[in-house]
Design an enzyme around this catalytic site. Structure first.
Site, PDB file in Angstrom:
ATOM      1  CG  ASP A   1       3.475  -8.749  -2.796  1.00  0.00           C
ATOM      2  OD1 ASP A   1       3.304  -7.585  -2.491  1.00  0.00           O
ATOM      3  OD2 ASP A   1       3.047  -9.395  -3.924  1.00  0.00           O
TER       4      ASP A   1
ATOM      5  CG  HIS B   1      -1.093  -7.547  -1.543  1.00  0.00           C
ATOM      6  ND1 HIS B   1      -1.425  -6.560  -1.708  1.00  0.00           N
ATOM      7  CD2 HIS B   1      -0.053  -7.822  -1.915  1.00  0.00           C
ATOM      8  CE1 HIS B   1      -0.663  -5.857  -2.492  1.00  0.00           C
ATOM      9  NE2 HIS B   1       0.477  -6.915  -2.422  1.00  0.00           N
TER      10      HIS B   1
ATOM     11  CE1 TYR C   1       5.448  -3.964 -13.530  1.00  0.00           C
ATOM     12  CE2 TYR C   1       3.102  -5.035 -12.728  1.00  0.00           C
ATOM     13  CZ  TYR C   1       4.404  -4.261 -12.572  1.00  0.00           C
ATOM     14  OH  TYR C   1       4.520  -3.907 -10.972  1.00  0.00           O
TER      15      TYR C   1
ATOM     16  NE  ARG D   1       6.811  -2.994  -8.665  1.00  0.00           N
ATOM     17  CZ  ARG D   1       5.999  -3.095  -7.576  1.00  0.00           C
ATOM     18  NH1 ARG D   1       6.216  -4.000  -6.545  1.00  0.00           N
ATOM     19  NH2 ARG D   1       4.857  -2.475  -7.299  1.00  0.00           N
TER      20      ARG D   1
ATOM     21  CB  CYS E   1       0.900   0.909   0.767  1.00  0.00           C
ATOM     22  SG  CYS E   1      -0.324   1.984  -0.424  1.00  0.00           S
TER      23      CYS E   1
ATOM     24  CE  LYS F   1       0.556  -9.341  -5.617  1.00  0.00           C
ATOM     25  NZ  LYS F   1       1.467  -7.865  -5.806  1.00  0.00           N
TER      26      LYS F   1
ATOM     27  NE  ARG G   1      -0.975  -5.305  -9.263  1.00  0.00           N
ATOM     28  CZ  ARG G   1      -1.834  -4.547  -8.679  1.00  0.00           C
ATOM     29  NH1 ARG G   1      -3.230  -4.719  -9.235  1.00  0.00           N
ATOM     30  NH2 ARG G   1      -1.426  -3.449  -8.052  1.00  0.00           N
TER      31      ARG G   1
ATOM     32  CB  SER H   1       0.241  -2.265  -5.101  1.00  0.00           C
ATOM     33  OG  SER H   1      -0.539  -3.520  -5.306  1.00  0.00           O
TER      34      SER H   1
END
Ligand code: GTP
Ligand code: SPV
Ligand code: MN
Length: 575
Positions: A269, A220, A191, A358, A244, A200, A63, A242
């Site tokens: 998420d 989130h 991406y 990812r 974590c 998002k 991002r 993110s």
């Protein structure tokens, strides 16, 4: 909607227009086309059936927060937590980049539904994109195609998203949100978070803006279900920044001694939460798939994910081994032959897989997928858990003393930056509620919105803070993490049920060491003491910094947060 699609086509000049149905045949033919054009590489089909690798442009792997804008009429409505541009200027600037950008390409119309199709809490959107990779990912990540289109044609309001990979030049990359117009425009990146607009951009930035107007929360957060051997069920909603640990906690496999417990994943998420008729906070997962961090995934850390990504998975920016199988750091078997850029692997070239590599998979491939994830009403939440990645200070777990204290804890979450966004990693920054990159409006108003829930119900979840990432002087993690986080979740549940005592400190309630069952972990002497200690001197410094951060939100910040901060600080006296 047809008119909108036509006007976009007139401006972007695609060769073809394709209305996505979301069928399996459509997915398969898109994959075949992408393999032919080199957008995807076929991985070893014997060991990884229906798995493909996409290699991003090396400048387009995360991002881009500095290129992401919230375009409200007034700058203050976007707040100091967002980059802002005046809406008319923003449209002009980004529309210029879209002019003719789809020449020679196909324009895909991608109708999608965030949340179970039948759910009154679900919301629809339509993404226009010139990227077949985006279409395939949206198929795995959302309820995409005809059913969503039918909901929209029945009159459902929908978010209009326009996306083009453009020329992938970071100088011509922009991600813009127009919450008052329910519109998103994104160009120059392929991406995930920049290009899969349902995630998002819609479910968090536009979603949080709508949630404030309508009295709910778009967060989130992962949603995980825990059922004890006696059949008692709890759902936790946990917000970590993110990279974590949300995906990992959402599909955790508990240690041996927790035999009989059932852990199920509702989401990994994003959570949309509302107050139910019973006054409890209920949550749905608006997504239908996972776009998860690959490195670190192995049979010990996350067996569910490891198994789930052995078939029908799109990998982005992993390495491959000599057998054409995907490879990544922390996989714990095999060796890389080619790195994520496709070059022969060499130690000097850095990591083999990109640190933000990812996987994209449908949620139903997860062995621990919760059937409740498909329920229109979602699940009732017992506890909200905030967390961050902090080598020092933040204890393993502590509990807020009240809802407003929990909001203060959430608003002062800090975490080390990760590879999920461009920029330096490992720098501690304030990331309120793990929403710093995702809140679609002024954080001051967001905190006010969170506080307002207290007046609307006396049946809200308990609030906690956790930190799995404390390190010793050699930089090693103090806490084993992953499945062993179950030990902390159990304490959280016991606190929710008022079945266990706690050590009251100014920052909140901490566990008595005896109540966290760690005997079989063989931790080095003193580890639990370090993980459960509140150092008043260091916390005073922290509280001073929190004051500084909160004050950046100016007059709109709810006074109560500052008062409460001061009250707690005054109790942080040296002992
Ligand atoms: P986003 O998808 O970016 O929102 O991230 P996420 O919060 O879902 O993070 P994820 O679960 O994918 O974890 C990111 C990284 O942290 C991975 O490399 C994991 O292996 C690692 N990780 C996750 N949980 C733990 C933990 O309990 N302890 C330690 N030490 N590492 C963890
Ligand atoms: C994150 O960065 O928090 C993610 C990945 O979950 S992305 O969808 O790219 O935002
Ligand atoms: Mn995320």
């Amino acid at each position: 909607m047809k008119k909108w699609v036509e006007s976009i086509a007139a401006h972007t000049l695609p060769d073809n227009i394709h209305w996505c149905t979301g069928s399996e045949e459509e997915y398969d033919s898109l994959i075949e086309m992408m393999v032919d054009t080199g957008v995807l590489k076929t991985l070893n089909q014997e060991t990884f059936p229906n798995c493909y690798l996409h290699r991003s442009d090396p400048s387009d792997v995360a991002r881009v927060e500095h290129l992401t804008f919230v375009c409200t009429k007034e700058r203050d409505d976007a707040g100091p937590n967002n980059h802002w541009m005046e809406p008319a200027d923003a449209h002009e600037k980004i529309d210029a980049l879209f002019a003719g950008c789809m020449k020679g390409r196909t324009l895909y119309v991608i109708p999608y539904c965030m949340g179970p199709i039948e759910s009154p809490h679900a919301r629809c959107g339509v993404e226009i994109s010139d990227s077949p990779y985006v279409v395939a990912n949206m198929k795995l990540m959302t309820r995409m195609g005809s059913a969503a289109l039918a909901r929209i044609e029945n009159g459902d309001a929908f978010v209009k998203g326009l996306h083009s990979t453009g020329d992938l030049d970071p100088e011509r990359r922009l991600i813009m949100h127009f919450p008052d117009e329910l519109t998103i425009k994104s160009i120059g990146s392929g991406y995930g978070g920049n290009a899969l607009l349902g995630k998002k951009c819609h479910a968090l930035r536009i979603g949080s803006y709508q949630a404030r107007q309508e009295g709910w929360l778009a967060e989130h957060m992962l949603i995980v279900g825990l059922e004890s051997p006696k059949g008692e069920k709890h759902y936790l909603a946990c917000a970590f920044p993110s990279a974590c640990g949300k995906t990992n906690l959402a599909m955790l496999i508990p240690p041996e001694k927790y035999k009989g417990w059932k852990i199920s994943t509702v989401g990994d998420d994003i959570a949309w939460m509302y107050i139910g008729e019973d006054g409890r906070l209920w949550a749905i997962n608006p997504e239908a798939g996972y776009f998860g961090v690959v490195p670190g995934t192995n049979p010990t850390t996350n067996r569910n994910a490891y198994e789930m990504i052995t078939h029908d998975t799109i990998f982005t920016n992993v390495a491959v081994d000599t057998h054409n199988q995907p490879w990544w750091e922390g996989m714990e078997e095999g060796e890389p032959a080619y790195d994520w850029r496709g070059n022969p692997y060499s130690v000097e070239g850095g990591s083999a897989a990109h640190p933000n590599a990812r996987f994209t998979v449908a949620a139903r491939q997860n062995p621990s997928y919760a059937e409740q994830a498909e329920h229109p009403e979602g699940v009732p939440i017992s506890a909200i858990v905030f967390g961050g990645r902090r080598a020092a200070l933040a204890p393993l777990v502590y509990q807020a003393k009240s809802w407003e204290h929990g909001v203060l804890i959430g608003s002062s979450v800090a975490s080390e930056t990760t590879a999920a966004a461009t920029g330096k990693t490992g720098v501690v920054r304030r990331d309120p509620m793990a929403m710093k990159p995702f809140c679609g409006y002024n954080f001051a108003d967001y905190f006010t919105h969170w506080l307002s829930f207290d007046k609307r119900s006396d049946n809200l979840p308990e609030i906690f803070h956790v930190n799995w990432f404390r390190r010793d002087d050699q930089g090693k993690f103090l806490w084993p993490g992953f499945g062993d986080n179950m030990r902390v979740l159990e304490w959280i549940i016991e606190r929710c049920e008022n079945r266990v005592g706690a050590n009251e400190t100014p920052i909140g309630y901490l566990p008595h060491a005896k109540d966290l069952d760690t005997d079989d972990l063989n931790l080095p002497e003193g580890t639990m003491d370090r993980l459960l200690k509140v150092n008043h001197t260091q916390w005073r410094i922290e509280f001073d910094e929190i004051a500084g951060d909160l004050k950046t939100y100016g007059d709109r910040l709810p006074k109560r947060l500052l008062e409460l901060r001061t009250e707690i600080e005054s109790k942080l006296t040296d002992r």
